[in-house]
Write a protein that holds these residues in place. Structure first.
Motif, PDB file in Angstrom:
ATOM      1  N   ARG A   1      10.251 -17.874  -0.498  1.00 57.36           N
ATOM      2  CA  ARG A   1      10.361 -16.447  -0.190  1.00 57.36           C
ATOM      3  C   ARG A   1      10.192 -16.247   1.308  1.00 57.36           C
ATOM      4  O   ARG A   1       9.504 -17.026   1.985  1.00 57.36           O
TER       5      ARG A   1
ATOM      6  N   GLU B   1       8.453 -14.196   2.981  1.00 59.20           N
ATOM      7  CA  GLU B   1       7.067 -13.983   3.387  1.00 59.20           C
ATOM      8  C   GLU B   1       6.152 -15.141   2.988  1.00 59.20           C
ATOM      9  O   GLU B   1       4.939 -15.083   3.198  1.00 59.20           O
TER      10      GLU B   1
ATOM     11  N   GLU C   1       4.292 -16.866  -3.159  1.00 60.32           N
ATOM     12  CA  GLU C   1       3.243 -15.961  -3.645  1.00 60.32           C
ATOM     13  C   GLU C   1       1.957 -16.724  -3.947  1.00 60.32           C
ATOM     14  O   GLU C   1       0.853 -16.258  -3.636  1.00 60.32           O
TER      15      GLU C   1
ATOM     16  N   ARG D   1       0.138 -17.408  -0.695  1.00 60.94           N
ATOM     17  CA  ARG D   1      -0.455 -16.200  -0.114  1.00 60.94           C
ATOM     18  C   ARG D   1      -1.664 -15.729  -0.914  1.00 60.94           C
ATOM     19  O   ARG D   1      -2.639 -15.222  -0.347  1.00 60.94           O
ATOM     20  N   GLU D   2      -1.614 -15.901  -2.224  1.00 62.82           N
ATOM     21  CA  GLU D   2      -2.772 -15.552  -3.042  1.00 62.82           C
ATOM     22  C   GLU D   2      -3.974 -16.423  -2.678  1.00 62.82           C
ATOM     23  O   GLU D   2      -5.108 -15.939  -2.591  1.00 62.82           O
TER      24      GLU D   2
ATOM     25  N   SER E   1      -5.056  -8.486   0.549  1.00 63.53           N
ATOM     26  CA  SER E   1      -4.232  -8.888  -0.591  1.00 63.53           C
ATOM     27  C   SER E   1      -3.117  -9.819  -0.125  1.00 63.53           C
ATOM     28  O   SER E   1      -2.812  -9.911   1.077  1.00 63.53           O
TER      29      SER E   1
ATOM     30  N   ASN F   1      -0.066  -9.333  -0.425  1.00 65.61           N
ATOM     31  CA  ASN F   1       0.997  -8.512   0.163  1.00 65.61           C
ATOM     32  C   ASN F   1       0.703  -8.116   1.606  1.00 65.61           C
ATOM     33  O   ASN F   1       1.573  -7.567   2.291  1.00 65.61           O
ATOM     34  N   GLU F   2      -0.521  -8.368   2.064  1.00 69.59           N
ATOM     35  CA  GLU F   2      -0.898  -8.082   3.455  1.00 69.59           C
ATOM     36  C   GLU F   2      -0.881  -9.345   4.311  1.00 69.59           C
ATOM     37  O   GLU F   2      -1.365  -9.348   5.436  1.00 69.59           O
TER      38      GLU F   2
ATOM     39  N   MET G   1       1.718 -12.573   5.658  1.00 75.25           N
ATOM     40  CA  MET G   1       3.065 -13.123   5.804  1.00 75.25           C
ATOM     41  C   MET G   1       2.965 -14.528   6.378  1.00 75.25           C
ATOM     42  O   MET G   1       2.402 -14.719   7.461  1.00 75.25           O
TER      43      MET G   1
ATOM     44  N   ASN H   1       0.593  -1.421   6.181  1.00 72.58           N
ATOM     45  CA  ASN H   1       1.754  -1.700   5.339  1.00 72.58           C
ATOM     46  C   ASN H   1       3.065  -1.569   6.093  1.00 72.58           C
ATOM     47  O   ASN H   1       4.000  -2.364   5.908  1.00 72.58           O
TER      48      ASN H   1
ATOM     49  N   LYS I   1       5.926  -4.527   6.610  1.00 69.18           N
ATOM     50  CA  LYS I   1       7.332  -4.316   6.218  1.00 69.18           C
ATOM     51  C   LYS I   1       8.278  -4.509   7.394  1.00 69.18           C
ATOM     52  O   LYS I   1       9.386  -5.021   7.243  1.00 69.18           O
TER      53      LYS I   1
END
Length: 396
Positions: free
Chosen positions: A65, A67, A70, A73-74, A88, A90-91, A93, A253, A257
């Motif tokens: 991916r 970023e 997953e 990143r987790e 998180s 999602n924060e 990259m 955020n 993005k």
């Protein structure tokens, strides 16, 4: 003849790498070069990371991916949670090294002609990243006499204009080894909130804090979620410089993005390196305890040996594995080249990084060098002895 871009012409050379041809020529002559110029640790990479690549069963080496995976990143989020920092996946990259994370950050927050304030001396490539992004660096001078502590906040405020977009720090510092205190971080947090700026912290050396000191991340500061951007990397933490995996972390955020759009243009970070870096997260704390002990001992040996040289000033590192040394000479660039071309003891010489390239202010750092104490102690002692004898012989 086709012309080269103005941006390319003003792009600064790396003070860390520009002397490489002279070092290579010395080696071709059979001279051993002791490298104090670059932060390439000799500490072994955790075996778990090497085994993850060696033993994987991939049949197709696919894109990841944009970023970063997953799962990785987790696990990075879990790593931060262990440090008392809640972010998180999602924060976060994943990037191709911390360098790319910083480039994405600059591209996301600043336009051509905008300004970023940086305490100097600073990591030399910040100049290069800024030039590539069309950003003007406004330096705030920190002094070797103060061990490169944070300059007075008033000095930052003098420079803030409508074009200022961020303050950038490296903590612990490259090239100084200075570790910002919690109070200093709080002062920076206050000023960026007051003037609605970003605070970018390059925290790649966070695990290397000495003498009982604690690293204080900007992500711990309350009320800074929209302002804080952290640059991180596996290169130094796990002695994995060749993996080229870093990450950008922010709770803003919109920033994440925006950075994602820059990341999409390069497709994805390298898959094998992510596999190794994810595995490295299971490295036990004992690894870092041993590494910190080793670097502390190396630092102490280096400082003790340097203090024997008349006319030398030293900034004592509190973290990372660099120090700035002021020498009784006029031109460290000339001295560093002379060491490689004309000086040796027992067929050995030393390579250092001239410090002028770690400043943005013209003329500063001309008589300073950066030393990376990433070699074992006997090599450090021999290197300083060579420096001491070289200074007696050098006329510049």
């Amino acid at each position: 003849m086709p012309s080269i871009s103005q941006k390319g012409q003003v792009m600064p050379e790396s003070p860390i790498r520009k002397l490489v041809p002279f070092a290579e020529e010395a080696k071709r002559k059979g001279i051993k070069v002791i490298h104090l110029n670059i932060g390439q640790p000799d500490i072994k990479t955790p075996q778990v990371a090497l085994d993850a690549v060696k033993n994987n069963t991939l049949e197709v080496l696919e894109y990841s991916r944009t970023e970063g995976s997953e799962a990785y990143r987790e696990k990075i989020a879990d790593y931060y949670a262990e440090k008392g920092i809640e972010v998180s996946a999602n924060e976060i990259m994943v990037t191709t090294g911390g360098s790319e994370a910083l480039s994405f950050a600059m591209g996301s927050i600043a336009d051509n002609g905008d300004e970023i304030i940086i305490p100097e001396p600073f990591y030399a490539n910040y100049n290069g990243f800024a030039t590539a992004s069309g950003i003007k660096v406004l330096p705030v001078v920190s002094q070797i006499e103060d061990n490169f502590a944070l300059p007075a906040i008033e000095e930052f405020e003098k420079l803030i204009t409508n074009s200022t977009r961020a303050i950038l720090i490296c903590n612990p510092g490259n090239p100084t080894g200075y570790l910002y205190t919690k109070k200093e971080i709080q002062k920076l947090a206050e000023i960026v909130k007051k003037h609605d700026l970003f605070l970018i912290a390059d925290e790649v050396y966070r695990e290397f804090a000495y003498d009982g000191r604690e690293h204080h991340s900007i992500l711990r500061e309350p009320g800074l979620d929209e302002n804080a951007i952290v640059i991180d990397s596996v290169s130094k933490r796990y002695s994995m410089c060749g993996a080229r995996i870093g990450y950008l972390v922010s709770r803003n955020n919109k920033l994440i993005k925006t950075a994602l759009k820059f990341a999409q243009a390069r497709l994805s970070p390298p898959t094998y390196a992510q596999i190794a870096s994810e595995a490295a997260l299971s490295t036990p704390q004992s690894y870092f305890d041993e590494v910190n002990k080793e670097y502390t001992e190396r630092r102490d040996v280096l400082i003790a040996e340097l203090e024997k040289i008349e006319g030398v000033k030293i900034g004592k590192p509190q973290g990372a594995f660099y120090c700035i040394v002021e020498l009784p000479i006029k031109d460290a660039d000339d001295f560093a080249q002379w060491l490689l071309e004309d000086f040796r003891i027992n067929n050995e010489t030393v390579m250092v990084a001239p410090a002028a390239g770690f400043y943005a202010t013209e003329g500063l750092g001309k008589n300073q060098v950066r030393i990376a104490y990433v070699l074992e102690r006997d090599s450090l002692k021999r290197a300083v002895n060579i420096l001491q004898e070289a200074l007696k012989s050098y006329i510049g």
